[in-house]
Write a protein that holds these residues in place. Structure first.
Motif, PDB file in Angstrom:
ATOM      1  N   GLN A 183       0.841  -1.204   0.000  1.00 13.09           N
ATOM      2  CA  GLN A 183       0.000   0.000   0.000  1.00 13.09           C
ATOM      3  C   GLN A 183       0.871   1.247   0.000  1.00 13.09           C
ATOM      4  O   GLN A 183       0.605   2.209  -0.732  1.00 13.09           O
ATOM      5  N   HIS A 187       1.144   4.120  -2.884  1.00 14.59           N
ATOM      6  CA  HIS A 187       0.838   5.501  -2.511  1.00 14.59           C
ATOM      7  C   HIS A 187       1.770   6.489  -3.216  1.00 14.59           C
ATOM      8  O   HIS A 187       1.397   7.645  -3.433  1.00 14.59           O
ATOM      9  N   GLU A 209      -7.714   1.581   4.851  1.00 16.47           N
ATOM     10  CA  GLU A 209      -8.339   1.833   3.565  1.00 16.47           C
ATOM     11  C   GLU A 209      -7.379   2.619   2.669  1.00 16.47           C
ATOM     12  O   GLU A 209      -6.611   3.452   3.129  1.00 16.47           O
ATOM     13  N   PHE A 210      -7.439   2.334   1.386  1.00 15.60           N
ATOM     14  CA  PHE A 210      -6.554   2.994   0.432  1.00 15.60           C
ATOM     15  C   PHE A 210      -7.308   3.201  -0.862  1.00 15.60           C
ATOM     16  O   PHE A 210      -7.768   2.254  -1.491  1.00 15.60           O
ATOM     17  N   ASN A 211      -7.454   4.435  -1.267  1.00 11.58           N
ATOM     18  CA  ASN A 211      -8.106   4.736  -2.544  1.00 11.58           C
ATOM     19  C   ASN A 211      -7.301   5.789  -3.296  1.00 11.58           C
ATOM     20  O   ASN A 211      -7.839   6.679  -3.918  1.00 11.58           O
ATOM     21  N   ILE A 229      -5.338  -8.512  -3.380  1.00  7.36           N
ATOM     22  CA  ILE A 229      -5.483  -7.071  -3.282  1.00  7.36           C
ATOM     23  C   ILE A 229      -6.939  -6.717  -3.037  1.00  7.36           C
ATOM     24  O   ILE A 229      -7.822  -7.173  -3.771  1.00  7.36           O
ATOM     25  N   SER A 232     -11.166  -2.453  -3.031  1.00 13.64           N
ATOM     26  CA  SER A 232     -11.228  -1.007  -2.802  1.00 13.64           C
ATOM     27  C   SER A 232      -9.984  -0.296  -3.331  1.00 13.64           C
ATOM     28  O   SER A 232     -10.034   0.888  -3.652  1.00 13.64           O
ATOM     29  N   TRP A 233      -8.864  -1.009  -3.440  1.00 16.85           N
ATOM     30  CA  TRP A 233      -7.637  -0.400  -3.942  1.00 16.85           C
ATOM     31  C   TRP A 233      -7.720  -0.107  -5.431  1.00 16.85           C
ATOM     32  O   TRP A 233      -7.010   0.764  -5.935  1.00 16.85           O
TER      33      TRP A 233
END
Length: 383
Positions: A183, A187, A209-211, A229, A232-233
């Motif tokens: 993640q 980023h 959470e990661f968007n 994975i 939501s990614w």
């Protein structure tokens, strides 16, 4: 009177081309083959255009051993004009006992210093996981394409890829096998459009959470481990191929093409197809759906129950649906029937049952052809 026909002189048409065109042609060759073209023309021998290429492609498999491979790479680097940039660099090595990671580090550091845009590093064997990605790569802000295979990534505090649009990671090992490190890596890729991840060993620990992949267009995720994975990614993707393991389903507001691969460990059939309807509910723009069954197990005798609300994509968007690895199990047929009945804009329903006996396949086709269809233009394709 007889006329003697003279043979026209041989014309070297390639050498008459502009240098820029010749360089473009040579850029598609491995560097070793590009260097060998000097024998084709006296002009090319006097003026070796291959040394001006902005693309370098080195593959150890084209050499007897690492020592001769290393010598060739060093020679090319020394002969080139030091002010000339290197835009694309492909390096494949690591399949010999004399492999030297210090030399490889020097090669990579040299191209990073010359404004590399496309970097492809492939270490051949599993033992090459001990080769650590140099820190200079993680902060190479000129990269637009990065493809890594059989490497170890560790001890990084920050990743800075402001221009990176394509990222392919295959058989990569992070120093700590926690999803937070992947993640953290992603980023640092704020404009990423094409993400491909295959067989990254991670353990299933809870991560935040990661968007952050807001520009993502295409995602191809295939992990053979029991952790995959999170959806939501990659929820911003338009094209998605994934092998899920009970992933929670976010809203896929941009998704138009989806391929789901169910592996042999997926044996909760009723839960699986209910999960698929949740995917459909959350993908309002979906136009093309492919479900690939790797192995079939059917547990229990419960009937499929149609959802109370027909997904929006079935009402107006879905054009093609493909079921690959179809064997005619009860709930599998019921899902196909559900799609046929409710997909109002469906053009093609493709059923692939290559591992099924021909007579059984004919029975399947007859059964499916009798299903009511929501689209008057839908064609049933069966192979």
């Amino acid at each position: 009177m007889s006329y003697l026909r003279s043979t026209p002189p041989t014309v070297d048409r390639i050498s008459t081309l502009p240098d820029s065109v010749i360089c473009h042609i040579l850029s598609f060759l491995p560097t070793k083959e590009a260097a060998a073209t000097t024998i084709l023309s006296k002009k090319w021998n006097r003026n070796p255009l291959w040394l001006s290429l902005l693309t370098l492609d080195f593959d150890q498999q084209n050499f007897a051993d690492f020592a001769s491979f290393r010598h060739f790479v060093y020679s090319v680097m020394l002969m080139r004009n030091i002010t000339l940039p290197i835009r694309s660099f492909l390096l494949k090595c690591g399949n010999s006992s004399d492999f030297n990671r210090h030399d490889v580090n020097r090669f990579i550091q040299a191209v990073v210093q010359r404004g590399i845009q496309n970097l492809n590093l492939h270490m051949f064997t599993a033992t090459s996981h001990c080769f650590k990605l140099p820190q200079c790569v993680l902060n190479c802000n000129s990269l637009t394409v990065l493809k890594l295979k059989w490497l170890r990534i560790q001890h990084f505090s920050k990743v800075n890829f402001p221009l990176l649009k394509t990222l392919h990671l295959e058989d990569i090992r992070f120093f700590l096998r926690h999803p937070i490190y992947l993640q953290k890596f992603l980023h640092g890729c704020p404009v990423l459009e094409d993400l491909q991840i295959q067989d990254i060993l991670l353990f299933d620990y809870e991560c935040g959470e990661f968007n952050g992949l807001l520009k993502l267009v295409k995602a191809n995720i295939f992990n053979s481990t029991m952790w995959n994975i999170p959806f939501s990614w990659v929820c911003n993707a338009k094209f998605l191929c994934n092998r899920p393991y009970g992933c929670q389903v976010p809203a896929f507001l941009n998704l138009t093409n989806l391929k789901i691969i169910f592996g042999s460990t997926t044996n909760d059939w009723l839960g699986k197809w209910k999960w698929m309807t949740e995917v459909l509910q959350n993908s309002p723009k979906l136009q093309n759906l492919t479900i690939h069954e790797r192995k079939i197990y059917e547990i229990g005798n419960d009937d499929w129950v149609d959802p109370s609300i027909v997904p929006k994509c079935l009402s107006s968007e879905l054009r093609t649906c493909s079921l690959i690895g179809y064997v005619g199990m009860k709930r599998e047929f019921q899902f196909a029937e559900y799609i046929l009945k409710n997909a109002k804009a469906l053009h093609t329903m493709k059923i692939s049952a290559s591992d099924v006996d021909l007579s059984i396949k004919h029975q399947m086709l007859m059964k499916l052809s009798l299903c009511p269809r929501g689209s008057t233009t839908c064609k049933l394709s069966f192979d």
